[in-house]
Design a protein around this motif. Structure first.
Motif, PDB file in Angstrom:
ATOM      1  N   GLU A   1      33.556  23.639   9.670  1.00 54.44           N
ATOM      2  CA  GLU A   1      32.694  22.674   8.987  1.00 54.44           C
ATOM      3  C   GLU A   1      33.021  21.253   9.437  1.00 54.44           C
ATOM      4  OE1 GLU A   1      32.859  23.176   4.794  1.00 54.44           O
ATOM      5  OE2 GLU A   1      32.098  25.241   4.830  1.00 54.44           O
ATOM      6  N   THR A   2      34.303  20.974   9.586  1.00 52.96           N
ATOM      7  CA  THR A   2      34.756  19.693  10.126  1.00 52.96           C
ATOM      8  C   THR A   2      35.857  19.980  11.132  1.00 52.96           C
ATOM      9  OG1 THR A   2      36.427  19.397   8.384  1.00 52.96           O
ATOM     10  CG2 THR A   2      34.232  18.453   7.987  1.00 52.96           C
ATOM     11  N   CYS A   3      36.109  19.045  12.019  1.00 52.57           N
ATOM     12  CA  CYS A   3      37.148  19.254  13.029  1.00 52.57           C
ATOM     13  C   CYS A   3      37.890  17.948  13.263  1.00 52.57           C
ATOM     14  CB  CYS A   3      36.539  19.768  14.331  1.00 52.57           C
ATOM     15  SG  CYS A   3      37.787  20.260  15.552  1.00 52.57           S
ATOM     16  N   GLU A   4      39.071  17.838  12.651  1.00 53.57           N
ATOM     17  CA  GLU A   4      39.884  16.639  12.811  1.00 53.57           C
ATOM     18  C   GLU A   4      40.846  16.750  13.982  1.00 53.57           C
ATOM     19  OE1 GLU A   4      41.844  15.984   9.123  1.00 53.57           O
ATOM     20  OE2 GLU A   4      39.983  15.601   8.002  1.00 53.57           O
ATOM     21  N   GLU A   5      41.106  17.986  14.423  1.00 53.38           N
ATOM     22  CA  GLU A   5      42.073  18.210  15.496  1.00 53.38           C
ATOM     23  C   GLU A   5      41.711  19.490  16.223  1.00 53.38           C
ATOM     24  OE1 GLU A   5      46.948  18.779  15.990  1.00 53.38           O
ATOM     25  OE2 GLU A   5      45.997  18.821  14.004  1.00 53.38           O
ATOM     26  N   LYS A   6      41.900  19.501  17.540  1.00 55.58           N
ATOM     27  CA  LYS A   6      41.669  20.703  18.335  1.00 55.58           C
ATOM     28  C   LYS A   6      42.986  21.202  18.918  1.00 55.58           C
ATOM     29  CE  LYS A   6      36.830  20.027  19.613  1.00 55.58           C
ATOM     30  NZ  LYS A   6      35.843  20.066  20.721  1.00 55.58           N
TER      31      LYS A   6
ATOM     32  N   LEU B   1      42.013  30.288  23.272  1.00 55.79           N
ATOM     33  CA  LEU B   1      42.256  29.628  21.990  1.00 55.79           C
ATOM     34  C   LEU B   1      42.489  28.127  22.148  1.00 55.79           C
ATOM     35  CD1 LEU B   1      44.575  32.307  20.342  1.00 55.79           C
ATOM     36  CD2 LEU B   1      42.143  31.928  19.931  1.00 55.79           C
ATOM     37  N   GLN B   2      42.236  27.618  23.342  1.00 53.86           N
ATOM     38  CA  GLN B   2      42.335  26.176  23.561  1.00 53.86           C
ATOM     39  C   GLN B   2      41.117  25.475  22.946  1.00 53.86           C
ATOM     40  OE1 GLN B   2      44.739  24.412  24.973  1.00 53.86           O
ATOM     41  NE2 GLN B   2      45.980  25.894  26.086  1.00 53.86           N
ATOM     42  N   ASP B   3      41.316  24.215  22.530  1.00 50.58           N
ATOM     43  CA  ASP B   3      40.226  23.377  22.000  1.00 50.58           C
ATOM     44  C   ASP B   3      39.520  24.036  20.819  1.00 50.58           C
ATOM     45  OD1 ASP B   3      40.596  21.308  23.931  1.00 50.58           O
ATOM     46  OD2 ASP B   3      39.577  22.565  25.402  1.00 50.58           O
ATOM     47  N   MET B   4      40.299  24.648  19.937  1.00 50.84           N
ATOM     48  CA  MET B   4      39.758  25.355  18.777  1.00 50.84           C
ATOM     49  C   MET B   4      40.034  24.540  17.520  1.00 50.84           C
ATOM     50  SD  MET B   4      40.511  29.359  17.909  1.00 50.84           S
ATOM     51  CE  MET B   4      39.518  30.287  16.736  1.00 50.84           C
ATOM     52  N   CYS B   5      39.135  24.610  16.550  1.00 51.97           N
ATOM     53  CA  CYS B   5      39.264  23.857  15.306  1.00 51.97           C
ATOM     54  C   CYS B   5      39.650  24.786  14.156  1.00 51.97           C
ATOM     55  CB  CYS B   5      37.946  23.169  14.956  1.00 51.97           C
ATOM     56  SG  CYS B   5      37.342  22.044  16.233  1.00 51.97           S
ATOM     57  N   VAL B   6      40.358  24.253  13.168  1.00 52.35           N
ATOM     58  CA  VAL B   6      40.713  25.029  11.981  1.00 52.35           C
ATOM     59  C   VAL B   6      39.433  25.481  11.278  1.00 52.35           C
ATOM     60  CG1 VAL B   6      41.801  24.947   9.704  1.00 52.35           C
ATOM     61  CG2 VAL B   6      42.926  23.874  11.663  1.00 52.35           C
TER      62      VAL B   6
END
Length: 211
Positions: free
Chosen positions: A36-41, A90-95
């Protein structure tokens, strides 16, 4: 044909957006649910906490999953202690993001010390469904109280403590003599009200979930 191909398919009438990626020399993956949101990858050096299932694509037989282990799975991205092709996917993935990752039989690799099961490469392609739960900058501390409380009654008996020690999870007890001697010393130090059980409040070790 480009080495890196991205296909974007929006399924009308649904909130699901599917993004498929294929990188030469590695697995292909599909983003089946975006965060829904992505503060860190994710990046190399991060500790990833994930839930996952692993299945053979030919018949859907499950060969591994984090749920049966009782806790989410974590590892350091870039250490190559899980399958290299999984790590690359799994690189550049968001929580909160969920990916489905496909690896052909001849590309299966990995290390037994990761805690995950290495599938049978003769079965052909395998499929992982992975949800990223957390990104941490250091290894999470396990909830030892939960691991020792085998029957889930919110207290630890001396037998449960002995069973936990006998799993090999605790080292350096030789100075107390036998394993039973060590357990007696530990138990006496934790059971402050001497009722024969170590309560959640009495337990001085890690007892809150970080996973």
């Amino acid at each position: 044909m480009n080495i890196f191909k991205v296909y974007l398919s929006v399924i009308f009438g649904s909130l699901l957006t599917v993004i498929s990626c294929e990188v030469e020399g590695f697995s292909r993956y599909t983003v089946v649910e975006e965060a829904e949101t992505c503060e860190e990858k994710t990046k190399d050096g991060d500790y990833l906490v994930i839930s996952y299932t692993g299945e053979y694509t030919d018949d859907g037989e499950k060969f591994d999953d984090s749920e049966t282990k009782g806790d989410p799975f974590y590892f350091k991205l870039g250490d190559q202690k899980v399958r290299v092709r999984l790590e690359k996917s799994l690189q550049d993935m968001c929580v909160g993001e969920i990916r489905e990752i496909y690896i052909s039989g001849q590309e299966i690799d990995g290390h037994q010390n990761s805690g995950a099961i290495v599938p049978d490469e003769s079965r052909g392609e395998v499929f992982y469904r992975i949800e990223l739960l957390k990104i941490l900058d250091k290894p999470p501390t396990p909830n030892l109280f939960k691991k020792m409380d085998f029957d889930g009654d919110k207290q630890i008996s001396k037998k449960e403590l002995l069973d936990f020690v006998n799993t090999g999870a605790v080292g350096g007890l030789e100075r107390h003599g036998t394993v039973e001697d060590a357990v007696n010393v530990i138990f006496k130090g934790q059971d402050s009200d001497e009722d024969g059980f170590i309560s959640f409040e009495e337990f001085s070790g890690p007892k809150h979930d970080e996973l």
